[in-house]
Design a protein around this motif. Structure first.
Motif, PDB file in Angstrom:
ATOM      1  N   VAL A 173       0.873  -1.179   0.000  1.00 53.04           N
ATOM      2  CA  VAL A 173       0.000   0.000   0.000  1.00 53.04           C
ATOM      3  C   VAL A 173       0.903   1.220   0.000  1.00 53.04           C
ATOM      4  N   LEU A 174       0.772   2.068  -1.021  1.00 50.89           N
ATOM      5  CA  LEU A 174       1.684   3.210  -1.146  1.00 50.89           C
ATOM      6  C   LEU A 174       0.955   4.427  -1.699  1.00 50.89           C
ATOM      7  N   ASP A 175       1.634   5.547  -1.648  1.00 46.41           N
ATOM      8  CA  ASP A 175       1.134   6.790  -2.227  1.00 46.41           C
ATOM      9  C   ASP A 175       1.401   6.745  -3.727  1.00 46.41           C
ATOM     10  N   GLY A 176       0.335   6.683  -4.506  1.00 42.80           N
ATOM     11  CA  GLY A 176       0.481   6.559  -5.951  1.00 42.80           C
ATOM     12  C   GLY A 176       0.262   7.853  -6.705  1.00 42.80           C
ATOM     13  N   THR A 177       0.251   8.978  -5.995  1.00 36.08           N
ATOM     14  CA  THR A 177       0.006  10.238  -6.701  1.00 36.08           C
ATOM     15  C   THR A 177       1.147  10.585  -7.650  1.00 36.08           C
ATOM     16  N   GLU A 178       2.335  10.042  -7.379  1.00 35.94           N
ATOM     17  CA  GLU A 178       3.431  10.104  -8.342  1.00 35.94           C
ATOM     18  C   GLU A 178       3.568   8.708  -8.941  1.00 35.94           C
ATOM     19  N   PRO A 179       3.161   8.510 -10.190  1.00 41.51           N
ATOM     20  CA  PRO A 179       3.082   7.161 -10.753  1.00 41.51           C
ATOM     21  C   PRO A 179       4.385   6.371 -10.690  1.00 41.51           C
ATOM     22  N   GLU A 180       5.526   7.054 -10.758  1.00 44.93           N
ATOM     23  CA  GLU A 180       6.814   6.356 -10.762  1.00 44.93           C
ATOM     24  C   GLU A 180       7.025   5.530  -9.493  1.00 44.93           C
ATOM     25  N   ARG A 181       6.331   5.891  -8.420  1.00 43.87           N
ATOM     26  CA  ARG A 181       6.480   5.139  -7.172  1.00 43.87           C
ATOM     27  C   ARG A 181       6.003   3.698  -7.338  1.00 43.87           C
ATOM     28  N   ILE A 182       5.030   3.505  -8.208  1.00 42.85           N
ATOM     29  CA  ILE A 182       4.539   2.142  -8.462  1.00 42.85           C
ATOM     30  C   ILE A 182       5.639   1.314  -9.113  1.00 42.85           C
ATOM     31  N   ALA A 183       6.289   1.869 -10.114  1.00 47.08           N
ATOM     32  CA  ALA A 183       7.366   1.156 -10.801  1.00 47.08           C
ATOM     33  C   ALA A 183       8.516   0.864  -9.852  1.00 47.08           C
ATOM     34  N   ASP A 184       8.889   1.822  -9.009  1.00 51.83           N
ATOM     35  CA  ASP A 184       9.981   1.609  -8.060  1.00 51.83           C
ATOM     36  C   ASP A 184       9.661   0.448  -7.118  1.00 51.83           C
ATOM     37  N   ALA A 185       8.404   0.374  -6.695  1.00 51.87           N
ATOM     38  CA  ALA A 185       8.013  -0.691  -5.773  1.00 51.87           C
ATOM     39  C   ALA A 185       8.054  -2.049  -6.447  1.00 51.87           C
ATOM     40  N   VAL A 186       7.519  -2.130  -7.662  1.00 52.83           N
ATOM     41  CA  VAL A 186       7.438  -3.423  -8.341  1.00 52.83           C
ATOM     42  C   VAL A 186       8.800  -3.882  -8.835  1.00 52.83           C
ATOM     43  N   LEU A 187       9.566  -2.978  -9.440  1.00 53.98           N
ATOM     44  CA  LEU A 187      10.822  -3.369 -10.077  1.00 53.98           C
ATOM     45  C   LEU A 187      11.965  -3.542  -9.081  1.00 53.98           C
TER      46      LEU A 187
END
Length: 239
Positions: A201-215
């Motif tokens: 569960v993260l702050d996704g208002t900056e989309p790049e955070r999703i990629a950082d978490a997954v990759l």
């Protein structure tokens, strides 16, 4: 690796801004290009709440209100599909089977709501369970799970790591507090515990955070670690 990304409607398209939608689409495309099989679930956000509020004032019952909310989530899903282009299935999947089929053939599956009485939080967890996903990411407007609603309580405690059972207990307490909101609802928390899917569960208002978490496994949110698995996160794509 199979990844389900849940994006809140207010995170994806606040004020229906195309740039934010495009940013999330680019991140999802980058994950697909890294070899991930992607299912995305989109919420209704503020637009849905406005429609539901107006319809409630006009006398619509709760099932009718849920249906309106579902319609809005599917409109938001179509925005994401438009930004994804040919990499996405051409229309929002309305069942888990259709989403799973799209993912199996290599398309990015995008869903909104499915049925009255079920939030897109729960849809995301159910899709992750249905597809045996390796990772479920909730991109919300807050950076993780807190002891209290951080929008209401200044000194709310943020949790860096929780078990699925602990998540259920925290969400249950939050949902009993009038005016508070949890980043993941109770049904979703129960499904996460049942399925054993690793969850962030993260702050996704900056989309790049999703990629950082997954990759890379890099994020400032909360890790939900299923019972019976190692604490060490070992599912990162680059490994």
């Amino acid at each position: 690796m199979k990844v389900v990304v849940s994006i809140g409607g207010s995170v994806l398209a606040p004020d229906l801004e195309s740039q934010r939608v495009r940013g999330h689409a680019e991140v999802i495309e980058s994950l697909a290009n890294e070899g991930c099989t992607i299912g995305a679930v989109v919420g209704g956000g503020g637009v849905a709440r406005e429609y539901i509020g107006t319809a409630r004032n006009l006398g619509a019952n709760e099932i009718e209100l849920d249906d309106i909310g579902i319609d809005v989530t599917r409109l938001n899903a179509r925005l994401l599909i438009a930004a994804l282009g040919e990499q996405a299935a051409p229309s929002p999947a309305e069942t888990y089977e259709k989403a799973g089929t799209a993912m199996h053939r290599g398309d990015i599956a995008v869903m909104g709501g499915v049925m009255p009485g079920q939030t897109t939080d729960a849809v995301s967890a159910a899709l992750a369970e249905y597809t045996n996903a390796d990772l479920l990411v909730y991109a919300t407007s807050v950076n993780g799970v807190f002891s209290d609603d951080p929008n209401e309580v200044d000194d709310a405690t943020k949790y860096d790591e929780l078990s699925a059972g602990e998540l259920v207990d925290i969400v249950a307490d939050l949902e009993m507090t009038a005016g508070s909101s949890a980043p993941v609802d109770f049904v979703a928390a129960k499904l996460i515990g049942r399925s054993g899917v690793r969850t962030i569960v993260l702050d996704g208002t900056e989309p790049e955070r999703i990629a950082d978490a997954v990759l890379n496994g890099e994020h400032n949110g909360t890790d939900i670690i299923p019972h019976g698995t190692d604490d060490e996160m070992t599912y990162w794509v680059q490994e």
